[in-house]
Every structure is written in structure tokens, then in C-alpha cells.
Scaffold this active site. Structure first.
Site: not given
Length: 219
Positions: A27-28
Site C-alpha cells: 500500500r505504500d
């Protein structure tokens, strides 16, 4: 060297998505979350936003939109929907940055509000993707191989997640010379931040120093 780094990052994501005991969605994924050792071997780092799930669960949603401006997939930035395919989108941005030597957010084209994704798509449509290659690579790289990487990145950056390959396919595309499908228009959700630090779209929050941001949806 850059291709070796990309291959290793892709294999790392494949392990997180498919081969680990619990499926992990990072997610990042971004350049500053990739660490290089003395031998230039990459390590994916910073799992504060990561989501773990059972092996049969590959997507989810959250009321908190979290990630980094310039790397988030459209469905993640707008609706808080995340999946292994949102990691694929982030990998596509990272791939473009490594090939071009430019940051997605910092890139402008002829003074207009274009980011690196816009420019890559414009050059691809004009059949001039070689113009995207980092000038310091032009005389030493395999041009066919680098243009293939640009095509792979555009496939990863498709607006609709169903049109994006999974990481198994990405690893195969990076390590083979099999023919690739033609990409459709990529997701252009992420736009430039003005020089005053104000955001061009009211749908998202951002940071001009490339740190992770989190936005709360109103109840």
C-alpha cells in the site's frame, strides 16, 4: 543494474502477494521505501500501511485513504479500495521513475500540468517512447529492453485494476521477450502539486516533500 533492481523488486512484491503465508498488500510502494545494500540489492521496506489477509483474499477497503501522492492507484485514492493491483500500479510508477531518472510528481512538460505518467503515455502514442529514457542510459543500455520496460509500466498503470497484470505476469514480462499487449490509456488521477504547495484536485491530500499522507473521509 536498474533492470536487476526492478526484477528484484518485482519478485519481492510477488512473494508478498502470493508466496508468503499471509498475502501482504504493501500500500505504500515508492522509491524512498526501497533500500539498496552495498551490492545494489533492493529491499522493500516500511510496512506501516501494509495489510495482511488470508491467502484467498487479495483486496479490501478502508475509510482511511492512505498512501503517497504520486504513487496511489485511482481506486485507492478515490474510494479507499486497495488490492494487490494497487501495488501493481505503484510498481508501474516506480518502473517509470527508474527508467527515466525523473520523479512522477516533480516532472513537468512544457510548463503544463503533466506528470510523468502523462508524458509516458503521450510519447507512447507518438511512437517515441525512447525520449523518456534517462539520457545517461541512452548510449549504454539495450534500447529494446528499456522500451519494453516502458510498455510494462503502462500496463501496470491501467486505470481499471482488471486491466493491470498481477505480479506473476509482471515478473514474467520483465524476464522474457514474449510479445506484450498494447496498453490502454493509464490512470491520470495523480496530478502535480502547485509551487505554493496547494493541490490541483480537491479529491486528494498531498505533501510536497514526498512523505506518506493519510486522509479521513467525512462521516
Amino acid at each position: 543494474m536498474r533492470l536487476n533492481i526492478l526484477n528484484a523488486i518485482a519478485r519481492g512484491l510477488l512473494y508478498l502477494h502470493q508466496d508468503s503465508r499471509l498475502s501482504i498488500i504493501h500500500r505504500d510502494l515508492k522509491a524512498s521505501n526501497i533500500l539498496l545494500d552495498n551490492n545494489m540489492n533492493p529491499k522493500i521496506s516500511y510496512f506501516d500501511l501494509a495489510k495482511m489477509s488470508g491467502s484467498d483474499q487479495v483486496e479490501g477497503s478502508t475509510s482511511i485513504i492512505a498512501g503517497t501522492h504520486g504513487y496511489m492507484a485511482p481506486e485507492c485514492a478515490i474510494d479507499g479500495l486497495f488490492s494487490v493491483k494497487s501495488d501493481v500500479f505503484s510498481f508501474g510508477v516506480l518502473l517509470l521513475e527508474i527508467v527515466s531518472g525523473k520523479k512522477n510528481k516533480a516532472f513537468t512538460y512544457q510548463g503544463r500540468n503533466h506528470n510523468l505518467i502523462d508524458n509516458a503515455w503521450r510519447l507512447w502514442k507518438d511512437s517515441t517512447p525512447k525520449k523518456l529514457i534517462d539520457p545517461c542510459l541512452v548510449n549504454t543500455c539495450n534500447i529494446f529492453q528499456v522500451v519494453r520496460c516502458i510498455q510494462i509500466s503502462l500496463l501496470c498503470l491501467q486505470h481499471h485494476l482488471d486491466d493491470r497484470p498481477d505480479m506473476t505476469s509482471v515478473v514474467l514480462m520483465l524476464t522474457s521477450e514474449n510479445s506484450l499487449p498494447n496498453p490502454k490509456e493509464p490512470g491520470f488521477l495523480i496530478r502535480m502539486v502547485s509551487s505554493e504547495g496547494e493541490q490541483s484536485s480537491t479529491k486528494q491530500g498531498s505533501s510536497i516533500n514526498d512523505v506518506t499522507v493519510s486522509l479521513l473521509n467525512a462521516r
